[in-house]
Design a protein around this motif. Structure first.
Motif, PDB file in Angstrom:
ATOM      1  N   SER A 209       0.831  -1.216   0.000  1.00 60.68           N
ATOM      2  CA  SER A 209       0.000   0.000   0.000  1.00 60.68           C
ATOM      3  C   SER A 209       0.864   1.263   0.000  1.00 60.68           C
ATOM      4  CB  SER A 209      -0.974   0.007   1.172  1.00 60.68           C
ATOM      5  OG  SER A 209      -0.287   0.036   2.401  1.00 60.68           O
ATOM      6  N   GLN A 210       2.013   1.203   0.659  1.00 59.76           N
ATOM      7  CA  GLN A 210       2.925   2.354   0.641  1.00 59.76           C
ATOM      8  C   GLN A 210       3.494   2.563  -0.755  1.00 59.76           C
ATOM      9  OE1 GLN A 210       3.583   4.682   3.134  1.00 59.76           O
ATOM     10  NE2 GLN A 210       1.803   3.642   3.962  1.00 59.76           N
ATOM     11  N   GLN A 211       3.780   1.477  -1.451  1.00 60.12           N
ATOM     12  CA  GLN A 211       4.297   1.587  -2.816  1.00 60.12           C
ATOM     13  C   GLN A 211       3.218   2.161  -3.738  1.00 60.12           C
ATOM     14  OE1 GLN A 211       6.320  -1.927  -4.145  1.00 60.12           O
ATOM     15  NE2 GLN A 211       7.229  -0.870  -5.870  1.00 60.12           N
ATOM     16  N   ILE A 212       1.990   1.713  -3.590  1.00 62.11           N
ATOM     17  CA  ILE A 212       0.887   2.249  -4.387  1.00 62.11           C
ATOM     18  C   ILE A 212       0.736   3.753  -4.116  1.00 62.11           C
ATOM     19  CG2 ILE A 212      -1.627   2.244  -4.699  1.00 62.11           C
ATOM     20  CD1 ILE A 212      -1.517  -0.820  -4.111  1.00 62.11           C
ATOM     21  N   LYS A 213       0.747   4.127  -2.842  1.00 61.97           N
ATOM     22  CA  LYS A 213       0.603   5.538  -2.459  1.00 61.97           C
ATOM     23  C   LYS A 213       1.736   6.394  -3.037  1.00 61.97           C
ATOM     24  CE  LYS A 213      -0.202   8.357   1.637  1.00 61.97           C
ATOM     25  NZ  LYS A 213      -0.316   8.365   3.098  1.00 61.97           N
ATOM     26  N   TYR A 214       2.966   5.877  -2.978  1.00 61.70           N
ATOM     27  CA  TYR A 214       4.124   6.609  -3.504  1.00 61.70           C
ATOM     28  C   TYR A 214       3.942   6.919  -4.988  1.00 61.70           C
ATOM     29  CZ  TYR A 214       8.898   7.526  -5.059  1.00 61.70           C
ATOM     30  OH  TYR A 214      10.013   8.088  -5.619  1.00 61.70           O
ATOM     31  N   TRP A 215       3.471   5.923  -5.750  1.00 65.31           N
ATOM     32  CA  TRP A 215       3.355   6.113  -7.195  1.00 65.31           C
ATOM     33  C   TRP A 215       2.090   6.841  -7.620  1.00 65.31           C
ATOM     34  CZ3 TRP A 215       7.305   6.184 -10.164  1.00 65.31           C
ATOM     35  CH2 TRP A 215       8.439   5.460  -9.806  1.00 65.31           C
ATOM     36  N   LEU A 216       1.059   6.831  -6.789  1.00 65.85           N
ATOM     37  CA  LEU A 216      -0.180   7.512  -7.177  1.00 65.85           C
ATOM     38  C   LEU A 216      -0.326   8.899  -6.568  1.00 65.85           C
ATOM     39  CD1 LEU A 216      -2.809   4.628  -7.165  1.00 65.85           C
ATOM     40  CD2 LEU A 216      -1.442   5.520  -9.057  1.00 65.85           C
ATOM     41  N   GLU A 217       0.249   9.106  -5.360  1.00 64.32           N
ATOM     42  CA  GLU A 217       0.080  10.383  -4.677  1.00 64.32           C
ATOM     43  C   GLU A 217       1.396  11.056  -4.303  1.00 64.32           C
ATOM     44  OE1 GLU A 217      -2.257   9.564  -1.196  1.00 64.32           O
ATOM     45  OE2 GLU A 217      -3.649   8.304  -2.323  1.00 64.32           O
ATOM     46  N   GLY A 218       2.435  10.282  -4.155  1.00 63.42           N
ATOM     47  CA  GLY A 218       3.703  10.799  -3.658  1.00 63.42           C
ATOM     48  C   GLY A 218       4.628  11.296  -4.749  1.00 63.42           C
ATOM     49  N   PHE A 219       5.905  11.373  -4.391  1.00 60.22           N
ATOM     50  CA  PHE A 219       6.929  11.899  -5.298  1.00 60.22           C
ATOM     51  C   PHE A 219       6.977  11.122  -6.609  1.00 60.22           C
ATOM     52  CE2 PHE A 219      11.367  11.798  -6.811  1.00 60.22           C
ATOM     53  CZ  PHE A 219      11.505  13.146  -7.134  1.00 60.22           C
ATOM     54  N   GLY A 220       6.772   9.807  -6.554  1.00 57.56           N
ATOM     55  CA  GLY A 220       6.828   8.987  -7.758  1.00 57.56           C
ATOM     56  C   GLY A 220       5.850   9.417  -8.827  1.00 57.56           C
ATOM     57  N   SER A 221       4.684   9.912  -8.414  1.00 59.81           N
ATOM     58  CA  SER A 221       3.663  10.327  -9.390  1.00 59.81           C
ATOM     59  C   SER A 221       4.135  11.515 -10.224  1.00 59.81           C
ATOM     60  CB  SER A 221       2.355  10.670  -8.689  1.00 59.81           C
ATOM     61  OG  SER A 221       2.517  11.791  -7.836  1.00 59.81           O
ATOM     62  N   ARG A 222       4.978  12.365  -9.644  1.00 68.06           N
ATOM     63  CA  ARG A 222       5.507  13.515 -10.364  1.00 68.06           C
ATOM     64  C   ARG A 222       6.839  13.193 -11.034  1.00 68.06           C
ATOM     65  NH1 ARG A 222       3.825  14.766  -5.532  1.00 68.06           N
ATOM     66  NH2 ARG A 222       5.881  15.051  -4.598  1.00 68.06           N
ATOM     67  N   PHE A 223       7.624  12.344 -10.399  1.00 69.29           N
ATOM     68  CA  PHE A 223       8.951  12.010 -10.905  1.00 69.29           C
ATOM     69  C   PHE A 223       8.874  11.205 -12.200  1.00 69.29           C
ATOM     70  CE2 PHE A 223      12.553   8.999 -11.014  1.00 69.29           C
ATOM     71  CZ  PHE A 223      13.583   9.923 -11.159  1.00 69.29           C
ATOM     72  N   ASN A 224       7.952  10.232 -12.259  1.00 70.24           N
ATOM     73  CA  ASN A 224       7.842   9.384 -13.443  1.00 70.24           C
ATOM     74  C   ASN A 224       6.362   9.114 -13.734  1.00 70.24           C
ATOM     75  OD1 ASN A 224       7.980   7.401 -15.433  1.00 70.24           O
ATOM     76  ND2 ASN A 224       9.805   6.472 -14.569  1.00 70.24           N
TER      77      ASN A 224
ATOM     78  N   ARG B 297       4.809   8.139 -16.286  1.00 69.57           N
ATOM     79  CA  ARG B 297       4.492   6.926 -17.055  1.00 69.57           C
ATOM     80  C   ARG B 297       4.385   5.710 -16.128  1.00 69.57           C
ATOM     81  NH1 ARG B 297       4.532   7.282 -22.429  1.00 69.57           N
ATOM     82  NH2 ARG B 297       5.222   5.167 -22.804  1.00 69.57           N
ATOM     83  N   ARG B 298       5.250   5.645 -15.140  1.00 73.81           N
ATOM     84  CA  ARG B 298       5.133   4.558 -14.159  1.00 73.81           C
ATOM     85  C   ARG B 298       3.887   4.748 -13.305  1.00 73.81           C
ATOM     86  NH1 ARG B 298      10.678   2.058 -11.792  1.00 73.81           N
ATOM     87  NH2 ARG B 298      11.636   1.639 -13.801  1.00 73.81           N
ATOM     88  N   ALA B 299       3.561   5.994 -13.003  1.00 76.02           N
ATOM     89  CA  ALA B 299       2.352   6.274 -12.234  1.00 76.02           C
ATOM     90  C   ALA B 299       1.116   5.826 -13.007  1.00 76.02           C
ATOM     91  CB  ALA B 299       2.265   7.765 -11.912  1.00 76.02           C
ATOM     92  N   GLU B 300       1.138   5.994 -14.321  1.00 76.93           N
ATOM     93  CA  GLU B 300       0.017   5.553 -15.154  1.00 76.93           C
ATOM     94  C   GLU B 300      -0.178   4.040 -15.038  1.00 76.93           C
ATOM     95  OE1 GLU B 300      -1.346   5.566 -19.848  1.00 76.93           O
ATOM     96  OE2 GLU B 300       0.373   6.773 -19.230  1.00 76.93           O
ATOM     97  N   ALA B 301       0.910   3.286 -15.051  1.00 76.18           N
ATOM     98  CA  ALA B 301       0.827   1.829 -14.886  1.00 76.18           C
ATOM     99  C   ALA B 301       0.365   1.473 -13.477  1.00 76.18           C
ATOM    100  CB  ALA B 301       2.176   1.187 -15.190  1.00 76.18           C
ATOM    101  N   ALA B 302       0.822   2.236 -12.488  1.00 78.61           N
ATOM    102  CA  ALA B 302       0.469   1.955 -11.087  1.00 78.61           C
ATOM    103  C   ALA B 302      -1.031   2.098 -10.832  1.00 78.61           C
ATOM    104  CB  ALA B 302       1.259   2.876 -10.156  1.00 78.61           C
ATOM    105  N   LYS B 303      -1.725   2.875 -11.662  1.00 74.04           N
ATOM    106  CA  LYS B 303      -3.176   3.035 -11.498  1.00 74.04           C
ATOM    107  C   LYS B 303      -3.923   1.712 -11.651  1.00 74.04           C
ATOM    108  CE  LYS B 303      -3.291   7.793 -13.153  1.00 74.04           C
ATOM    109  NZ  LYS B 303      -3.652   8.676 -14.267  1.00 74.04           N
TER     110      LYS B 303
END
Length: 194
Positions: free
Chosen positions: A61-76, A78-84
């Motif tokens: 859940s922390q990994q999901i949050k990082y990629w959807l709401e955290g720094f990862g969503s802004r940093f990459n 395209r990866r955030a799109e897959a994480a959805k």
């Protein structure tokens, strides 16, 4: 999405160990993106991580949050799109119920295995069924030493194993997922003989 009627899951329970005993396997952080990205590439409806352990659920859940709401969503992005596409559930039953709630249809279960079963289906035959888009499907990917035979045999379909030229047959779930999705959904139709 072209294949939004197809979902994939990595099953951490039930799994078996080398002694064929039922176990819960650990989530590997590599599995998050190395399965989410092919799921997005082939335009699937979602990717379920089946993990009943609370401590493991926290990590996921922390990994999901990082990629959807955290720094990862802004940093990459395209990866955030897959994480959805990633959804965390405690059981296969929970994944089935979620799919049924969101699609209005109970999914056909497709087991994967390194072993061949009498009711094994070829990639070509399953692809033809999926192309009709009459049903919804959930592809179950085993971890550890695979899924228990009881689970595999209870599925609607069992997909043929991925075989190389020799007898070695021990792919990671990440490798197997990418190969399976490519064989089922690639636009390169030269693969019809598979």
């Amino acid at each position: 999405m072209e294949n939004s009627h197809v979902f994939i899951s990595v099953v951490h329970y039930p799994a078996v160990n080398k002694d064929k005993k039922w176990v819960v396997t650990s989530f590997t952080t590599l599995d998050f993106h190395d399965i989410a990205r092919p799921a997005r590439t082939y335009e699937l409806g979602g990717y379920y991580i089946v993990q009943p352990l609370e401590a493991q659920q926290f990590v996921i859940s922390q990994q999901i949050k990082y990629w959807l709401e955290g720094f990862g969503s802004r940093f990459n992005p395209r990866r955030a799109e897959a994480a959805k596409l990633v959804r965390l559930v405690s059981s296969i039953t929970e994944a089935i119920e979620d799919i049924e709630k969101n699609t209005g249809k109970k999914p056909k279960l497709v087991a994967t295995s390194a072993k061949k079963y009498p009711q094994t289906l070829s990639y070509s035959d399953l692809r033809k069924k999926m192309e009709k888009k009459e049903d919804v499907y959930l592809i179950l990917m085993g971890t550890g030493w695979g899924m228990p035979e009881e689970l595999v045999k209870s599925c609607d379909y069992i997909l043929e194993p991925i075989l190389g030229p020799g007898t070695y047959n021990h792919l990671s779930v990440r490798n197997a997922t990418a190969i399976i999705l490519d064989r089922l959904f690639s636009v390169n139709r030269e693969l019809e003989s598979l």
